[in-house]
Design a protein around this motif. Structure first.
Motif, mmCIF file in Angstrom:
data_model
loop_
_atom_site.group_PDB
_atom_site.id
_atom_site.type_symbol
_atom_site.label_atom_id
_atom_site.label_comp_id
_atom_site.label_asym_id
_atom_site.label_seq_id
_atom_site.Cartn_x
_atom_site.Cartn_y
_atom_site.Cartn_z
ATOM 1 N N SER A 66 0.832 -1.204 0.000
ATOM 2 C CA SER A 66 0.000 0.000 0.000
ATOM 3 C C SER A 66 0.868 1.255 0.000
ATOM 4 O O SER A 66 0.508 2.257 -0.622
ATOM 5 C CB SER A 66 -0.941 -0.004 1.200
ATOM 6 O OG SER A 66 -0.215 0.000 2.411
ATOM 7 N N THR A 67 2.025 1.212 0.676
ATOM 8 C CA THR A 67 2.937 2.365 0.683
ATOM 9 C C THR A 67 3.439 2.655 -0.724
ATOM 10 O O THR A 67 3.491 3.812 -1.163
ATOM 11 C CB THR A 67 4.125 2.097 1.619
ATOM 12 O OG1 THR A 67 3.633 1.801 2.924
ATOM 13 C CG2 THR A 67 5.042 3.313 1.683
ATOM 14 N N GLY A 111 -0.439 14.162 -7.831
ATOM 15 C CA GLY A 111 0.117 15.130 -6.886
ATOM 16 C C GLY A 111 -0.284 14.782 -5.469
ATOM 17 O O GLY A 111 -1.390 14.293 -5.212
ATOM 18 N N LYS A 112 0.604 15.031 -4.536
ATOM 19 C CA LYS A 112 0.404 14.627 -3.142
ATOM 20 C C LYS A 112 -0.854 15.247 -2.537
ATOM 21 O O LYS A 112 -1.543 14.626 -1.718
ATOM 22 C CB LYS A 112 1.636 15.020 -2.329
ATOM 23 C CG LYS A 112 1.727 14.349 -0.978
ATOM 24 C CD LYS A 112 3.091 14.599 -0.340
ATOM 25 C CE LYS A 112 3.210 13.857 0.991
ATOM 26 N NZ LYS A 112 4.534 14.065 1.618
ATOM 27 N N HIS A 113 -1.157 16.459 -2.938
ATOM 28 C CA HIS A 113 -2.298 17.170 -2.360
ATOM 29 C C HIS A 113 -3.621 16.468 -2.653
ATOM 30 O O HIS A 113 -4.597 16.612 -1.894
ATOM 31 C CB HIS A 113 -2.341 18.600 -2.909
ATOM 32 C CG HIS A 113 -3.451 19.435 -2.357
ATOM 33 N ND1 HIS A 113 -3.488 19.852 -1.040
ATOM 34 C CD2 HIS A 113 -4.588 19.919 -2.939
ATOM 35 C CE1 HIS A 113 -4.591 20.569 -0.836
ATOM 36 N NE2 HIS A 113 -5.264 20.620 -1.966
ATOM 37 N N TYR A 114 -3.671 15.714 -3.750
ATOM 38 C CA TYR A 114 -4.922 15.092 -4.182
ATOM 39 C C TYR A 114 -4.981 13.597 -3.877
ATOM 40 O O TYR A 114 -5.797 12.873 -4.448
ATOM 41 C CB TYR A 114 -5.159 15.359 -5.668
ATOM 42 C CG TYR A 114 -5.381 16.825 -5.933
ATOM 43 C CD1 TYR A 114 -6.556 17.461 -5.524
ATOM 44 C CD2 TYR A 114 -4.396 17.599 -6.558
ATOM 45 C CE1 TYR A 114 -6.751 18.815 -5.741
ATOM 46 C CE2 TYR A 114 -4.587 18.963 -6.771
ATOM 47 C CZ TYR A 114 -5.769 19.563 -6.361
ATOM 48 O OH TYR A 114 -5.967 20.901 -6.563
ATOM 49 N N VAL A 115 -4.117 13.156 -2.974
ATOM 50 C CA VAL A 115 -4.204 11.795 -2.422
ATOM 51 C C VAL A 115 -4.417 11.967 -0.917
ATOM 52 O O VAL A 115 -3.504 12.365 -0.191
ATOM 53 C CB VAL A 115 -2.936 10.972 -2.702
ATOM 54 C CG1 VAL A 115 -3.081 9.561 -2.119
ATOM 55 C CG2 VAL A 115 -2.664 10.900 -4.199
ATOM 56 N N ILE A 116 -5.634 11.691 -0.454
ATOM 57 C CA ILE A 116 -6.000 11.971 0.942
ATOM 58 C C ILE A 116 -6.000 10.651 1.710
ATOM 59 O O ILE A 116 -6.852 9.783 1.478
ATOM 60 C CB ILE A 116 -7.391 12.631 1.023
ATOM 61 C CG1 ILE A 116 -7.488 13.800 0.029
ATOM 62 C CG2 ILE A 116 -7.677 13.114 2.440
ATOM 63 C CD1 ILE A 116 -8.887 14.326 -0.162
ATOM 64 N N THR A 117 -5.052 10.511 2.619
ATOM 65 C CA THR A 117 -4.932 9.265 3.387
ATOM 66 C C THR A 117 -5.347 9.422 4.842
ATOM 67 O O THR A 117 -5.580 8.423 5.519
ATOM 68 C CB THR A 117 -3.487 8.741 3.333
ATOM 69 O OG1 THR A 117 -2.600 9.770 3.806
ATOM 70 C CG2 THR A 117 -3.093 8.358 1.912
ATOM 71 N N LYS A 163 -9.629 13.516 7.312
ATOM 72 C CA LYS A 163 -9.785 14.420 6.177
ATOM 73 C C LYS A 163 -10.547 13.790 5.008
ATOM 74 O O LYS A 163 -11.072 14.511 4.159
ATOM 75 C CB LYS A 163 -8.407 14.901 5.698
ATOM 76 C CG LYS A 163 -7.707 15.791 6.717
ATOM 77 C CD LYS A 163 -6.351 16.259 6.214
ATOM 78 C CE LYS A 163 -5.674 17.180 7.239
ATOM 79 N NZ LYS A 163 -4.328 17.616 6.795
ATOM 80 N N ASN A 164 -10.583 12.458 4.948
ATOM 81 C CA ASN A 164 -11.294 11.829 3.831
ATOM 82 C C ASN A 164 -12.636 11.222 4.244
ATOM 83 O O ASN A 164 -13.256 10.497 3.476
ATOM 84 C CB ASN A 164 -10.425 10.792 3.113
ATOM 85 C CG ASN A 164 -10.033 9.609 3.992
ATOM 86 O OD1 ASN A 164 -10.732 9.247 4.946
ATOM 87 N ND2 ASN A 164 -8.911 8.974 3.646
ATOM 88 N N GLU A 165 -13.086 11.552 5.453
ATOM 89 C CA GLU A 165 -14.343 10.981 5.958
ATOM 90 C C GLU A 165 -15.524 11.292 5.047
ATOM 91 O O GLU A 165 -16.403 10.466 4.834
ATOM 92 C CB GLU A 165 -14.628 11.495 7.377
ATOM 93 C CG GLU A 165 -15.901 10.901 7.976
ATOM 94 C CD GLU A 165 -16.263 11.530 9.306
ATOM 95 O OE1 GLU A 165 -17.224 11.045 9.924
ATOM 96 O OE2 GLU A 165 -15.601 12.499 9.717
ATOM 97 N N LYS A 184 -13.653 1.983 5.765
ATOM 98 C CA LYS A 184 -12.267 2.426 5.654
ATOM 99 C C LYS A 184 -11.796 2.449 4.194
ATOM 100 O O LYS A 184 -12.314 1.721 3.353
ATOM 101 C CB LYS A 184 -11.355 1.487 6.449
ATOM 102 C CG LYS A 184 -11.597 1.499 7.963
ATOM 103 C CD LYS A 184 -10.693 0.485 8.645
ATOM 104 C CE LYS A 184 -10.947 0.454 10.160
ATOM 105 N NZ LYS A 184 -10.121 -0.578 10.826
ATOM 106 N N ALA A 185 -10.802 3.289 3.943
ATOM 107 C CA ALA A 185 -10.119 3.317 2.650
ATOM 108 C C ALA A 185 -8.689 3.765 2.904
ATOM 109 O O ALA A 185 -8.452 4.656 3.727
ATOM 110 C CB ALA A 185 -10.807 4.266 1.679
ATOM 111 N N ILE A 186 -7.730 3.153 2.214
ATOM 112 C CA ILE A 186 -6.339 3.552 2.431
ATOM 113 C C ILE A 186 -6.050 4.907 1.789
ATOM 114 O O ILE A 186 -5.100 5.593 2.180
ATOM 115 C CB ILE A 186 -5.341 2.491 1.915
ATOM 116 C CG1 ILE A 186 -5.495 2.261 0.403
ATOM 117 C CG2 ILE A 186 -5.498 1.197 2.684
ATOM 118 C CD1 ILE A 186 -4.371 1.431 -0.204
#
Length: 560
Positions: free
Chosen positions: A2-3, A14-20, A24-26, A38-40
């Motif tokens: 997953s990493t 882009g890092k800003h548009y991958v919310i882990t 913040k991704n609720e 859940k989602a990674i």
């Protein structure tokens, strides 16, 4: 693993548009009304090519993919549900990939994943055209493609469920190979990247748009709905006749674009408000208008007196906002409301915005005309019929003849103020039960909200529940698309009762009546998918890697 995938996704969008971060991704992991898990990661691509690259990375990493747009579904069908999946989950939210392209003199459109019904309605208006659906889910920011994927219904009698046979989609086959299929009827190139880039930038000429036999809406529905003696519903979500690739796929394919028909904007219209205390009266009107009128009604919306009352008190602010600011402001306001509630919830304030808005609504003056309120006092059953063109005279003549016998009820042709009020009040009913639950949380266990389609020949359309069920319910709100025999039935359940068991008991009664459910929402994670729908999902997604678990099916790989 997953990493490594997260790093790949950073490189693509882009890092800003991958919310882990789960906090913040609720909002992406939780359904509009129901469901969460859940989602990674939540990934938000900006282009069709990025969407494709994200999909490829996810397939290579053997994770579950849930594609989502506005996430406004009412049955939790575009979010995870629970934590019993056998693989990690990545949610792809496509709302940054907006874009609507008019083709064939605006008689058709090509819509990208982030385009909304509201945007489409505004874009078509200068061309005197309109989309499949107008006031309704468009007001909460629903996406065009979401409607297609879920065979969403609507109030407009002549158009049937959202449907097309022209789309651009990615599919994962039984060998785990991802392929792109261009069935838009537009020449866009040969490789996936070329096709997607050319589409997004509009790099094609009118001669590359083919006039195809594939349909951009359900042409047969206007005939189908007229068959009032048929022993089957006019429309329901799991109808195999309206499942075709993107249409009804519910996320079992990854949809990049759809090509749809648009419709002439009705200029000459009239609205008739009908009241009665006899269900047979509305039966007579529905059957006659559908079977005998040359011009089908534009819409025919039913409201029961109890729903009228709850909406009058708990939908007042919704009514006022639409009247003052128009429907185009609602998606932004709904998004703001959701954000406020998420923040308030973190400090222990449940349903904060609903309570604040309900308090504020006490200072709004009476919003319903006297004519509507007088009919509320006089009649239990209300029907709002909108006609266009030659159908106006047909309705005027028929209703005058039919109501010559005064004991049947009454009707009036609405003026402009009454027309707007009747339509907005009907729309406000849909959210009134949710507001009531929030305000009366100490007295209410929860809502049971059913979305049902009755047989076209069913004359016993108004249900009578057994007394043991009635005792568990404080309010029953009945409203719906009467001409199509599609009803929304919201039950406000008293504190201490088992809502799940009550719903199961109600569904058993509906089965006995030959009803189908859901009527115009997807099965999501609330309803059990019937065998034909399960088979459709398996054919689209043989590895069960795209949005698994829908319709209470397996969440395991290869449907284990």
């Amino acid at each position: 693993m997953s990493t490594q995938l997260i790093q790949q996704l950073h490189q693509i969008v882009g890092k800003h548009y991958v919310i882990t971060d789960p906090a913040k991704n609720e909002q992406y992991r939780s359904g509009y009304r129901f469901g969460s898990g859940k989602a990674i990661a939540v990934v938000r691509p900006a282009t069709l090519v990025e969407f494709w690259q994200v999909l490829k990375a996810c397939v290579e990493a053997d994770v579950i993919v849930i594609s989502q747009a506005a996430n406004t579904g009412l049955t939790g069908g575009s979010t995870p549900s629970g934590d019993d999946y056998d693989r990690d989950i990545v949610i792809i939210n496509a709302m940054r990939i907006s874009g609507i392209q008019l083709i064939n003199q605006a008689e058709q459109v090509v819509c990208l994943p982030g385009s909304t019904l509201n945007e489409l309605e505004l874009l078509l208006k200068p061309h005197q055209r309109e989309p499949h659906s107008v006031i309704g889910s468009s007001c909460i920011g629903a996406s065009v493609i979401g409607g297609i994927c879920n065979n969403s219904g609507g109030a407009l009698v002549q158009r049937g469920p959202a449907y097309t046979e022209m789309s651009l989609f990615a599919q994962l086959d039984e060998k785990g190979e991802l392929t792109l299929h261009n069935h838009l009827g537009i020449d866009l190139g040969s490789t996936p990247e070329e096709i997607l880039q050319n589409l997004q930038t509009g790099q094609y000429q009118p001669e590359q748009v083919h006039q195809t036999e594939k349909r951009g809406h359900d042409h047969a529905y206007c005939h189908h709905v007229r068959q009032v003696n048929e022993d089957s519903p006019a429309r329901f979500n799991a109808d195999p006749n309206r499942h075709y690739e993107a249409s009804g796929c519910a996320g079992k394919l990854a949809i990049f674009a759809v090509r749809l028909d648009t419709f002439p904007l009705e200029k000459d219209t009239a609205v008739f408000y009908i009241g009665t205390n006899q269900t047979q009266v509305l039966n007579d009107i529905r059957r006659h208008m559908l079977a005998e009128f040359q011009q089908l009604p534009i819409s025919g919306e039913y409201i029961h007196r109890d729903a009228f009352d709850v909406a009058a008190e708990y939908g007042k602010d919704t009514f006022w906002v639409i009247k003052k600011f128009g429907t185009h402001r609602l998606p932004g306001l709904f998004a703001l409301k959701a954000k406020v509630d998420r923040l308030a919830k973190k400090i222990g304030l449940q349903d904060f915005s609903d309570k604040l808005l309900q308090f504020g609504s006490k200072f709004i003056p009476q919003h319903l005309p006297d004519s509507l309120r007088q009919y509320r006092d006089k009649y239990e059953h209300h029907l709002i019929v909108k006609m266009g063109g030659k159908g106006i005279q047909e309705a005027q003549e028929y209703l005058a003849r039919y109501f010559a016998e005064s004991d049947k009820g009454g009707y009036f042709e609405c003026n402009a103020q009454e027309t707007q009020a009747a339509m907005l009040h009907r729309f406000a009913v849909a959210s009134a039960a949710i507001r009531y639950r929030a305000i009366h949380a100490d007295e209410v266990e929860d809502l049971v909200a059913l979305d049902i389609a009755l047989r076209r020949n069913d004359e016993q359309w108004f249900e009578t529940l057994p007394e043991e069920m009635n005792q568990k319910i404080s309010h029953k709100l009945y409203y719906g698309h009467f001409m199509c025999h599609v009803f929304h039935q919201d039950y406000i359940v008293k504190k201490g009762h088992d809502c799940h068991q009550l719903e199961e008991d109600m569904l058993t009664l509906l089965d006995q009546r030959g009803a189908k459910y859901p009527a115009e929402h997807n099965v999501g994670h609330l309803y059990e998918a019937k065998p034909a729908l399960r088979q459709f999902y398996r054919e689209l997604d043989p590895t069960n890697s795209f949005n698994p678990g829908l319709g209470k099916t397996s969440k395991k790989k290869y449907w284990a």
